[in-house]
Design an enzyme around this catalytic site. Structure first.
Site, PDB file in Angstrom:
ATOM      1  N   SER A  68       0.812  -1.221   0.000  1.00 49.54           N
ATOM      2  CA  SER A  68       0.000   0.000   0.000  1.00 49.54           C
ATOM      3  C   SER A  68       0.844   1.268   0.000  1.00 49.54           C
ATOM      4  O   SER A  68       0.307   2.369  -0.026  1.00 49.54           O
ATOM      5  CB  SER A  68      -0.892   0.000   1.239  1.00 49.54           C
ATOM      6  N   THR A 121      -2.633   3.244   3.837  1.00 49.75           N
ATOM      7  CA  THR A 121      -1.695   4.376   3.863  1.00 49.75           C
ATOM      8  C   THR A 121      -1.014   4.483   5.220  1.00 49.75           C
ATOM      9  O   THR A 121      -1.651   4.272   6.235  1.00 49.75           O
ATOM     10  CB  THR A 121      -2.497   5.668   3.609  1.00 49.75           C
ATOM     11  N   THR A 127       1.714   7.005   0.463  1.00 52.76           N
ATOM     12  CA  THR A 127       0.847   5.915  -0.007  1.00 52.76           C
ATOM     13  C   THR A 127       1.064   5.628  -1.494  1.00 52.76           C
ATOM     14  O   THR A 127       1.531   6.499  -2.233  1.00 52.76           O
ATOM     15  CB  THR A 127      -0.640   6.298   0.200  1.00 52.76           C
ATOM     16  N   ARG A 135      -4.764   9.275 -11.085  1.00 55.40           N
ATOM     17  CA  ARG A 135      -5.548   9.542  -9.864  1.00 55.40           C
ATOM     18  C   ARG A 135      -4.627   9.959  -8.707  1.00 55.40           C
ATOM     19  O   ARG A 135      -3.583   9.359  -8.475  1.00 55.40           O
ATOM     20  CB  ARG A 135      -6.341   8.284  -9.490  1.00 55.40           C
ATOM     21  N   THR A 137      -6.532   7.930   6.799  1.00 57.44           N
ATOM     22  CA  THR A 137      -6.345   6.773   5.926  1.00 57.44           C
ATOM     23  C   THR A 137      -7.737   6.350   5.475  1.00 57.44           C
ATOM     24  O   THR A 137      -8.722   6.604   6.149  1.00 57.44           O
ATOM     25  CB  THR A 137      -5.592   5.629   6.646  1.00 57.44           C
ATOM     26  N   GLY A 138      -7.801   5.721   4.315  1.00 54.17           N
ATOM     27  CA  GLY A 138      -9.110   5.307   3.809  1.00 54.17           C
ATOM     28  C   GLY A 138      -9.423   5.984   2.492  1.00 54.17           C
ATOM     29  O   GLY A 138      -8.517   6.440   1.794  1.00 54.17           O
TER      30      GLY A 138
END
Ligand code: SD4
Length: 316
Positions: free
Chosen positions: A78, A178, A196, A206, A229-230
């Site tokens: 990640s 991340t 990340t 992106r 994070t997420g």
């Protein structure tokens, strides 16, 4: 049991001892340094950050040193080297740093450089800018002596080739985690780093929240700091980390601030978001907090000679 009670009494299913919730309730001494990082790989990150503090580093040195650990670890898919690529097979990385003076540096969509967090710090310290992206960021890194390398490992390439057979859309919490590292040094100064490889198999180009100051990370040395994070798209739309710090400024405790920031996301999704976001936060007095939308989330806290993983339950 209300969630607050749950947090006070302990965490679920911890591999590590669950003393954390006792620890978070200790009124920390202003001079106690601490490192707070996302996910399980926060543990080795905290170790490195702690070492940096012990060697005389400040909060920024510590946060950077911590973030570099998962960046260099190919088994962490990640972040950095070994991160899952975009849908075209390119590993593109996002990172940012912010120091106790409110300086910030960031790189987004950078390729072939193992330590974007250190490039972000160079942007902060050696340029007049905050953010460099893509090819420009890579060229800047090379000009600063960063080595170029292929970041796609055999394992990540294999995973991407498997994914290509079905091209099922992945959600960020499904595929990657991340690393955000928040640090407070012995002077009480705070800094943070976030790095990340982003949403696995994302569209080429992106960029998520992680390199965006105020979204993936925010530090206000008078009040506190926060990181995310997420699902980056939703963090960006709510200026998440800035919001957490501003809520602390208004008097929310760190966990309540994380929860309120998430509640706004939950509301926008009619109470039922199908994705994960988690925040971590440190208040100036050393009190820490964290919250996540659903399922569970783990953070690593190093303080008082201990470095432990703690698990919290989602709001939903
Ligand atoms: C992103 N926020 O690129 C990152 C992903 C992440 O755990 O944090 N995953 O949207």
């Amino acid at each position: 049991m209300k969630r607050r009670d749950f947090i006070k009494t302990g965490a679920i299913g911890l591999a590590a001892p669950s003393a954390v919730f006792g620890e978070t309730n200790i009124k920390p001494n202003k001079n106690d340094p601490l490192i707070l990082s996302t996910w399980k790989h926060g543990l080795p990150a905290n170790d490195a950050a702690w070492k940096s503090l012990q060697n005389g580093g400040n909060a920024m040195d510590a946060a950077e040193a911590g973030a570099r650990v998962p960046e260099a670890d190919p088994s962490i898919t990640s972040v950095g080297f070994g991160g899952y690529p975009d849908e075209e097979g390119n590993v593109t990385l996002d990172a940012c740093v912010m120091d106790s003076k409110g300086n910030a540096g960031s790189v987004a969509f950078i390729q072939n450089i193992k330590h974007p967090v250190s490039v972000a710090r160079k942007v902060m310290e050696d340029t007049k800018h905050v953010m460099l992206v893509g090819e420009g960021a890579r060229q800047f890194a090379v000009s600063q002596g960063f080595e170029e390398m292929d970041l796609l490992t055999v394992e990540s390439k294999k995973a991407w080739e498997e994914w290509k057979k079905k091209r099922r859309e992945m959600t960020p919490h499904e595929t990657h985690d991340t690393i955000s590292v928040l640090a407070q040094d012995k002077n009480g100064d705070m800094a943070g780093a976030c790095t990340t490889s982003g949403w696995a198999y994302k569209l080429h180009g992106r960029v998520g929240d992680s390199p965006i100051i105020g979204a993936g990370l925010f530090v206000d040395n008078e009040i506190g700091c926060a990181a995310a994070t997420g699902l980056g798209e939703e963090v960006i739309k709510t200026t998440g980390s800035f919001l957490v710090v501003e809520l602390m400024r208004q008097g929310y405790d760190p966990t309540a601030a994380c929860e309120e920031a998430l509640n706004r996301v939950i509301k926008r999704h009619n109470g039922n978001p199908d994705f994960q976001i988690a925040y971590i936060a440190i208040r100036k007095d050393g009190e820490i907090g964290s919250a996540c939308i659903k399922g569970s989330f783990e953070y690593a806290l190093a303080r008082g000679g201990q470095n432990k993983l703690h698990k919290i339950k989602g709001l939903l």
